[in-house]
Design a protein around this motif. Structure first.
Motif, PDB file in Angstrom:
ATOM      1  N   ILE A  23       0.737  -1.040  -0.235  1.00 40.99           N
ATOM      2  CA  ILE A  23       0.123  -0.166   0.059  1.00 40.99           C
ATOM      3  C   ILE A  23       0.679   0.985   0.089  1.00 40.99           C
ATOM      4  CG2 ILE A  23      -2.222   1.316   1.620  1.00 40.99           C
ATOM      5  CD1 ILE A  23      -3.182  -1.539   2.251  1.00 40.99           C
ATOM      6  N   GLU A  24       0.527   2.104  -0.513  1.00 36.97           N
ATOM      7  CA  GLU A  24       0.841   3.257  -0.902  1.00 36.97           C
ATOM      8  C   GLU A  24       0.477   4.609  -1.041  1.00 36.97           C
ATOM      9  OE1 GLU A  24       3.743   3.063  -3.542  1.00 36.97           O
ATOM     10  OE2 GLU A  24       4.704   1.847  -3.151  1.00 36.97           O
ATOM     11  N   ASP A  25       0.302   5.536  -0.275  1.00 34.13           N
ATOM     12  CA  ASP A  25       0.061   7.180  -0.470  1.00 34.13           C
ATOM     13  C   ASP A  25      -1.786   6.894   0.151  1.00 34.13           C
ATOM     14  OD1 ASP A  25      -0.907   9.374  -1.050  1.00 34.13           O
ATOM     15  OD2 ASP A  25      -1.116   9.483  -3.214  1.00 34.13           O
ATOM     16  N   LEU A  26      -1.529   6.605   1.098  1.00 31.95           N
ATOM     17  CA  LEU A  26      -3.634   6.280   1.866  1.00 31.95           C
ATOM     18  C   LEU A  26      -3.979   7.182   1.892  1.00 31.95           C
ATOM     19  CD1 LEU A  26      -4.958   3.842   3.121  1.00 31.95           C
ATOM     20  CD2 LEU A  26      -3.669   5.006   5.410  1.00 31.95           C
ATOM     21  N   ASN A  27      -5.191   7.796   1.369  1.00 28.26           N
ATOM     22  CA  ASN A  27      -5.688   8.861   1.979  1.00 28.26           C
ATOM     23  C   ASN A  27      -6.212   9.378   2.714  1.00 28.26           C
ATOM     24  OD1 ASN A  27      -5.884   8.337  -1.937  1.00 28.26           O
ATOM     25  ND2 ASN A  27      -4.911   9.836  -1.369  1.00 28.26           N
ATOM     26  N   LEU A  28      -7.058   7.701   3.003  1.00 27.11           N
ATOM     27  CA  LEU A  28      -7.485   8.107   4.410  1.00 27.11           C
ATOM     28  C   LEU A  28      -6.447   7.712   6.240  1.00 27.11           C
ATOM     29  CD1 LEU A  28     -10.390   5.473   3.403  1.00 27.11           C
ATOM     30  CD2 LEU A  28     -10.794   8.111   3.814  1.00 27.11           C
ATOM     31  N   ARG A  29      -7.043   8.249   7.116  1.00 28.76           N
ATOM     32  CA  ARG A  29      -6.455   8.364   7.912  1.00 28.76           C
ATOM     33  C   ARG A  29      -7.316   7.840   9.622  1.00 28.76           C
ATOM     34  NH1 ARG A  29      -1.534   8.145   5.805  1.00 28.76           N
ATOM     35  NH2 ARG A  29      -1.527  10.046   4.574  1.00 28.76           N
ATOM     36  N   ALA A  30      -8.636   7.614   9.366  1.00 31.83           N
ATOM     37  CA  ALA A  30      -9.417   7.013  10.081  1.00 31.83           C
ATOM     38  C   ALA A  30     -10.104   6.637  10.215  1.00 31.83           C
ATOM     39  CB  ALA A  30      -9.721   8.585  12.028  1.00 31.83           C
ATOM     40  N   GLU A  31     -11.166   5.635  11.082  1.00 32.05           N
ATOM     41  CA  GLU A  31     -12.145   4.808  10.431  1.00 32.05           C
ATOM     42  C   GLU A  31     -13.458   6.289  10.905  1.00 32.05           C
ATOM     43  OE1 GLU A  31     -12.814   1.405  12.751  1.00 32.05           O
ATOM     44  OE2 GLU A  31     -11.374   0.357  12.041  1.00 32.05           O
ATOM     45  N   GLY A  32     -14.326   5.529  10.492  1.00 28.12           N
ATOM     46  CA  GLY A  32     -15.470   6.606  10.503  1.00 28.12           C
ATOM     47  C   GLY A  32     -15.966   7.636   9.384  1.00 28.12           C
ATOM     48  N   GLU A  33     -14.891   8.147   8.804  1.00 34.44           N
ATOM     49  CA  GLU A  33     -14.852   9.476   7.255  1.00 34.44           C
ATOM     50  C   GLU A  33     -15.480   8.159   6.512  1.00 34.44           C
ATOM     51  OE1 GLU A  33     -10.760  10.441   6.043  1.00 34.44           O
ATOM     52  OE2 GLU A  33      -9.946   9.936   8.015  1.00 34.44           O
ATOM     53  N   PRO A  34     -16.423   9.674   5.914  1.00 30.17           N
ATOM     54  CA  PRO A  34     -17.405   8.845   4.725  1.00 30.17           C
ATOM     55  C   PRO A  34     -16.627   9.579   3.303  1.00 30.17           C
ATOM     56  CG  PRO A  34     -17.677  11.454   5.281  1.00 30.17           C
ATOM     57  CD  PRO A  34     -16.888  10.916   6.375  1.00 30.17           C
ATOM     58  N   ASP A  94     -21.248   4.246  -1.240  1.00 27.17           N
ATOM     59  CA  ASP A  94     -20.997   5.632  -0.709  1.00 27.17           C
ATOM     60  C   ASP A  94     -21.500   4.820   0.676  1.00 27.17           C
ATOM     61  OD1 ASP A  94     -20.487   7.088  -2.932  1.00 27.17           O
ATOM     62  OD2 ASP A  94     -23.096   8.170  -2.910  1.00 27.17           O
ATOM     63  N   GLY A  95     -20.877   5.415   1.390  1.00 24.65           N
ATOM     64  CA  GLY A  95     -21.045   5.052   2.915  1.00 24.65           C
ATOM     65  C   GLY A  95     -19.605   6.082   3.331  1.00 24.65           C
ATOM     66  N   ILE A  96     -20.049   5.116   4.635  1.00 22.24           N
ATOM     67  CA  ILE A  96     -19.230   5.463   6.189  1.00 22.24           C
ATOM     68  C   ILE A  96     -17.953   4.035   6.398  1.00 22.24           C
ATOM     69  CG2 ILE A  96     -18.569   6.186   8.784  1.00 22.24           C
ATOM     70  CD1 ILE A  96     -19.780   7.808   6.743  1.00 22.24           C
ATOM     71  N   VAL A  97     -16.414   4.522   6.439  1.00 22.62           N
ATOM     72  CA  VAL A  97     -15.780   4.037   6.560  1.00 22.62           C
ATOM     73  C   VAL A  97     -15.706   2.963   8.162  1.00 22.62           C
ATOM     74  CG1 VAL A  97     -12.944   2.805   6.396  1.00 22.62           C
ATOM     75  CG2 VAL A  97     -14.117   4.498   5.080  1.00 22.62           C
ATOM     76  N   THR A  98     -16.328   1.964   7.450  1.00 20.56           N
ATOM     77  CA  THR A  98     -16.410   1.114   9.380  1.00 20.56           C
ATOM     78  C   THR A  98     -15.151   0.342  10.273  1.00 20.56           C
ATOM     79  OG1 THR A  98     -16.927  -0.799   8.434  1.00 20.56           O
ATOM     80  CG2 THR A  98     -18.730   1.526   9.186  1.00 20.56           C
ATOM     81  N   GLN A  99     -14.555   0.372   9.286  1.00 22.61           N
ATOM     82  CA  GLN A  99     -13.480  -0.754   9.568  1.00 22.61           C
ATOM     83  C   GLN A  99     -11.657  -0.386   8.506  1.00 22.61           C
ATOM     84  OE1 GLN A  99     -13.812  -4.641   9.723  1.00 22.61           O
ATOM     85  NE2 GLN A  99     -11.470  -5.379  10.534  1.00 22.61           N
ATOM     86  N   MET A 100     -10.860  -0.285   9.234  1.00 21.36           N
ATOM     87  CA  MET A 100      -9.532   0.090   8.379  1.00 21.36           C
ATOM     88  C   MET A 100      -8.633  -0.243   9.114  1.00 21.36           C
ATOM     89  SD  MET A 100      -7.835   3.906   6.963  1.00 21.36           S
ATOM     90  CE  MET A 100      -7.215   4.192   8.630  1.00 21.36           C
ATOM     91  N   THR A 101      -7.851  -1.076   8.118  1.00 23.15           N
ATOM     92  CA  THR A 101      -6.752  -1.873   8.824  1.00 23.15           C
ATOM     93  C   THR A 101      -5.775  -1.647   7.678  1.00 23.15           C
ATOM     94  OG1 THR A 101      -6.583  -3.849   7.267  1.00 23.15           O
ATOM     95  CG2 THR A 101      -7.486  -4.089   9.334  1.00 23.15           C
ATOM     96  N   ALA A 102      -5.660  -0.898   6.769  1.00 23.86           N
ATOM     97  CA  ALA A 102      -4.623  -0.791   5.569  1.00 23.86           C
ATOM     98  C   ALA A 102      -3.919   0.916   6.350  1.00 23.86           C
ATOM     99  CB  ALA A 102      -5.226   0.166   4.654  1.00 23.86           C
ATOM    100  N   ARG A 103      -2.430   0.313   5.624  1.00 22.99           N
ATOM    101  CA  ARG A 103      -1.363   1.405   6.675  1.00 22.99           C
ATOM    102  C   ARG A 103      -0.641   1.644   5.161  1.00 22.99           C
ATOM    103  NH1 ARG A 103      -4.835   1.522   9.614  1.00 22.99           N
ATOM    104  NH2 ARG A 103      -5.447   2.373  11.168  1.00 22.99           N
ATOM    105  N   ASP A 104       0.238   2.823   5.185  1.00 20.67           N
ATOM    106  CA  ASP A 104       1.308   2.889   4.605  1.00 20.67           C
ATOM    107  C   ASP A 104       2.341   2.021   4.403  1.00 20.67           C
ATOM    108  OD1 ASP A 104       0.768   5.132   2.563  1.00 20.67           O
ATOM    109  OD2 ASP A 104       1.079   6.728   4.228  1.00 20.67           O
TER     110      ASP A 104
END
Length: 434
Positions: free
Chosen positions: A145-156, A230-240
């Motif tokens: 994974i490179e250039d991750l645009n999300l930083r936290a769960e809960g983002e729309p 469309d939605g809410i990010v409820t879970q994110m395991t990806a990291r840069d």
């Protein structure tokens, strides 16, 4: 003074205290059949029982005081009331009360009447994600994974929005094969190019990126990872810089524009439930607001511990005011059930073995009767059998009247059990008070 008091030994009367006197044995019966015996032989069983249906007089407050003639209770002094004992009917004993006792007990009555009962169920539920609107984002090839645009769960996020970029050697190799296929000519080029293009699509390379590769003739080292809905990010395991495989769930996205509400319905309430019924919901977190939805699915089995059926409801949630795991108060509507016989709910006595009501027969007479109940809604309950329209039932004080009737029935059974040996000529035993 009290000929019903009979004992096997000397003593005193338990009522008046007088000494008991020896009773002479009854004269021998005439062996010749009498005219009355001949008439009795010609009677049917019901006619013979009716001739012996003599009235008894009982105390309303002390049912153990039973006499063959009118009088007063030796315990409380109340006038004895007439009581007809009919063992052929199997009915429960009547209870007679004076107007003063009726007033003291606060006896109130209501009539059984026909009308409409609205079918609805009030229950509580829990808001959950609509599982048909969940998206799980996995890579189609191993990579980093490179250039991750999300930083936290809960983002729309919006459908098509870039979440990250992925460097995957297999995808890069597939791009090279696609470009090589374009160098061929004729039909062979067309077949190879289409095959290479489909491989890129299977690797989840967007169509606009494929067109860009085709136009520039250059492969891309990194391929964008985009949101499918469309939605809410409820879970994110990806990291840069994280290494991921096809089994890695990088993101979970939930579309909350519609939610599920899970409710539990008791076994006796599920008879008329079906998919498509309308439902109404309020939540404590949003006072003053109401949501309209419908029954979406009835699960196939009951919970063996709670004896409830899980039912799934769906509600639109356009402003995202409903959050998963909120508690909700739900009403499921099933429409009207017309022309049913109904009585107030408080009139029904439920013991666990039977359901009954107390009929008001008039002139201070009351009699418990067993009934079969049906649907119960609010303060009214359906009566399937045991009552007729217009019957008057007791709605206040019925428990005391029912207990009195049960007590009288118990004494009657005790009396029958004790007199049975004497009727069979067995003799002996202690005499009893009628």
């Amino acid at each position: 003074m009290h000929p019903k008091i009979v004992k096997d030994e000397s003593g005193s009367c338990p009522i008046c205290g007088m000494d008991l006197v020896e009773q002479e044995p009854p004269p021998a019966a005439d062996p010749a059949p009498s005219e009355s015996m001949a008439e009795a032989a010609d009677d049917t069983a019901m006619e013979h029982a009716a001739k012996h249906l003599d009235p008894k007089y009982v105390c309303p407050m002390h049912p153990q005081i039973v006499k063959d003639e009118p009088g007063s209770c030796p315990i409380c002094g109340m006038d004895l009331v007439e009581k007809m004992m009919d063992p052929m009917t199997g009915k429960r004993p009547e209870v007679s009360l004076t107007p003063a006792v009726v007033q003291t007990l606060g006896v109130r009555t209501a009539k059984a009447e026909r009308g409409t009962l609205w079918k609805y169920i009030k229950t509580v539920g829990r808001i959950e994600y609509d599982e048909t609107r969940l998206a799980h984002v996995h890579p189609r090839a191993e990579g980093w994974i490179e250039d991750l645009n999300l930083r936290a769960e809960g983002e729309p996020v919006r459908a098509g929005q870039q979440l990250a970029e992925l460097y995957a050697p297999d995808i890069l190799s597939a791009q090279v094969d696609f470009l090589l296929a374009q160098d061929r000519s004729g039909a062979q080029r067309r077949v190879s190019e289409d095959k290479a293009r489909n491989i890129l699509r299977l690797l989840d390379v967007p169509d606009d990126i494929i067109r860009e590769i085709e136009r520039t003739g250059e492969p891309r080292n990194r391929i964008p990872v985009r949101a499918p809905i469309d939605g809410i990010v409820t879970q994110m395991t990806a990291r840069d810089g994280m290494y991921v495989t096809e089994s890695s769930e990088m993101f979970t996205i939930a579309d909350l524009a519609r939610v599920w509400v899970m409710v539990d319905i008791y076994e006796h309430q599920i008879d008329w439930l079906r998919e498509g019924l309308t439902a109404e919901m309020t939540v404590p977190a949003r006072p003053g607001r109401t949501w309209d939805g419908e029954v979406d699915y009835l699960y196939p089995e009951l919970d063996p511990d709670t004896r409830t059926l899980k039912v799934r409801l769906v509600f639109d949630n356009p402003d995202l005011a409903l959050k998963p795991n909120m508690f909700a108060d739900v009403i499921i509507y099933g429409g009207p059930k017309r022309d049913v016989l109904k009585v107030p709910t408080q009139a029904v006595i439920v013991t666990g073995e039977r359901e009954s009501v107390v009929l008001a027969l008039g002139d201070g007479r009351f009699q418990p009767v067993d009934v079969v109940t049906g649907m119960q809604r609010g303060d009214e309950v359906e009566i399937l059998s045991g009552l007729d329209a217009g019957d008057e039932v007791v709605v206040s004080g019925q428990f005391l009247i029912d207990s009195e009737s049960n007590l009288q029935a118990s004494f009657m059974r005790m009396g029958e059990a004790e007199t049975e040996p004497e009727d069979e000529g067995m003799g002996g035993g202690q005499a009893h008070v009628h």
